[in-house]
Design a protein around this motif. Sequence first.
Motif, PDB file in Angstrom:
ATOM      1  N   TYR A  97       0.826  -1.221   0.000  1.00  0.00           N
ATOM      2  CA  TYR A  97       0.000   0.000   0.000  1.00  0.00           C
ATOM      3  C   TYR A  97       0.862   1.275   0.000  1.00  0.00           C
ATOM      4  N   LYS A 128      -9.060  11.295   2.547  1.00  0.00           N
ATOM      5  CA  LYS A 128      -9.418   9.954   3.045  1.00  0.00           C
ATOM      6  C   LYS A 128     -10.928   9.747   3.182  1.00  0.00           C
ATOM      7  N   TYR A 167      -2.154   4.796   5.647  1.00  0.00           N
ATOM      8  CA  TYR A 167      -3.158   5.066   4.605  1.00  0.00           C
ATOM      9  C   TYR A 167      -3.093   3.955   3.568  1.00  0.00           C
ATOM     10  N   GLU A 168      -4.166   3.180   3.447  1.00  0.00           N
ATOM     11  CA  GLU A 168      -4.105   1.993   2.586  1.00  0.00           C
ATOM     12  C   GLU A 168      -5.066   2.083   1.400  1.00  0.00           C
ATOM     13  N   ASP A 169      -5.594   3.294   1.117  1.00  0.00           N
ATOM     14  CA  ASP A 169      -6.609   3.412   0.052  1.00  0.00           C
ATOM     15  C   ASP A 169      -6.017   3.659  -1.328  1.00  0.00           C
TER      16      ASP A 169
END
Length: 506
Positions: A97, A128, A167-169
């Motif tokens: 990520y 986010k 933050y993995e989006d």
Amino acid sequence: MPWRDFAEELVGTSKEAIKKLAEYAEDYRIYPRSINKKGKSFFFLAKVEQKKKLIILNESKYFAAFSGEIEEFAGFKAKIAPLNNENAEKLRKFFPYTAPKTLGNKNPSIGLGDRLGLATPGHIDAVKESEVMPVFAQQSVRELNLTNRSFKDVIDDVSWAVFQEGYEDGFAADADHLKNKTEVEKALKIGYTMITLDCTDYIKNFSQDITFQELKTEYEEIADYLKEGLESQYLNKTFVLGSNHELEYNKINFYKIVLTYYQVIEFAKEIYHLIKKEEKEIDFEISIDETFLPTSPEAHFFVANELKRNGIKINSLAPKFVGSFEKGIDYIGSLDKFEKHFKIHAEIAERFGHKLSIHSGSDKFSLYPIIGHYTKGRVHVKTAGTSWLEALRVVAKNNPSLFREIYYYALNKYKEAKEYYHVNTELADIPDLAKLSDKELPDLLENNEARQLLHITYGFIIEAKKDNNYLFRDKLYQFWEKNDREYRKALEEHIIKHLKKLGFYN
Ligand SMILES: O=C(O)[C@@H](O)[C@H](O)[C@H](O)C(=O)CO
């Protein structure tokens, strides 16, 4: 050293219990959202003697993969790894990520250029909760040259920040305004997922008073096979868009469009062959925005259609719109005229399936409702300078004497800076600080002329030296280090304001 106490508590903790520990990680100067467990090893970012380091606990293949100093604890080892490029590449390998990915052309997307390597946490806070796909790693060759950074520095700063924030989006990395094969090959090798090809050097700009005869003579010089192919496609033809808007190609505009853009297609074809060699998807953007005249709808249609006929798949295209898109300030021009022009471009982009890319997209608040409405999300808004200006706003609020020093230095460098950026602000129009109290300094970041001054002199300010010592850089980075929360909050609010106006933030 606080992190060591925390490490002894963390090691051997179960994944579930980590959440509990993370609640007071900040007391130990540890970034709570960076705490990770992989195999037997624990990972987290911590401040060690004022510098951010990656701490890895317990030996494993992951522990061995990173470079850094090793410390022995009772029953386990810790590695203190520097945030360098070698370790960033390992981070992207073990924590996917933190590696960039492609945007795809469905969602709206926003380019969030960061000239300092400090803005990503605030950018993450801004996007986010939104529907947009962010480009956190975005710098042009021009910006890198002016700030003495590399494409590697930009992507690494983002990977560490994404890890720090957990933050993995997903995010993308845009190597912006590339002008040649070498730059493209370098960016692809480093792992950029978006290539913005600046075609300025392949666009022929005409003087307004060129005669038809002069035009025809120049046109005749193009290779016959090219002319025949193009004439059969466009000359004396009309293309009707969904809204029944007609695009007509008569001799005059056909000659002009072909002469202006045919070398762009050749250049794009050469670069696309490089991109196609990549094993992974790459977002390809064609930028024809840095020309004297606005891109006509007929020209946009011609470029998009020729790219398609040549098998060149693009994700976005940046035309030059009517009116003035200056750096870091709102649109200058007629909103009606812009809307009439923009909606046709949006229709053409929809017909070909690419996004419109809005360069110098910062702070164009009067345009955003029009842009959001007609693109219905099929748009990429590119910003950069505005995040730099938010960093200066924090300086103006908290360190007026440093801000005054920077402002006066910028005034002296403004003429030189205008060699790199087209802005209409004249020196005489820029507010004089002497008349302002310290309390009034932050208001300068609402003044167009002051914004333009500070926007384009960023490189001169950051790289300014005297007797081989930085005049401002070290003072600024120490200041932003101390005031990181305020900068982060200012960025979050400012970028959310952009997204709300675009209709991309509920
Ligand atoms: O300053 C630059 O070179 C870049 O930010 C460039 O202008 C970028 O493509 C952009 O339009 C950001 O607003």
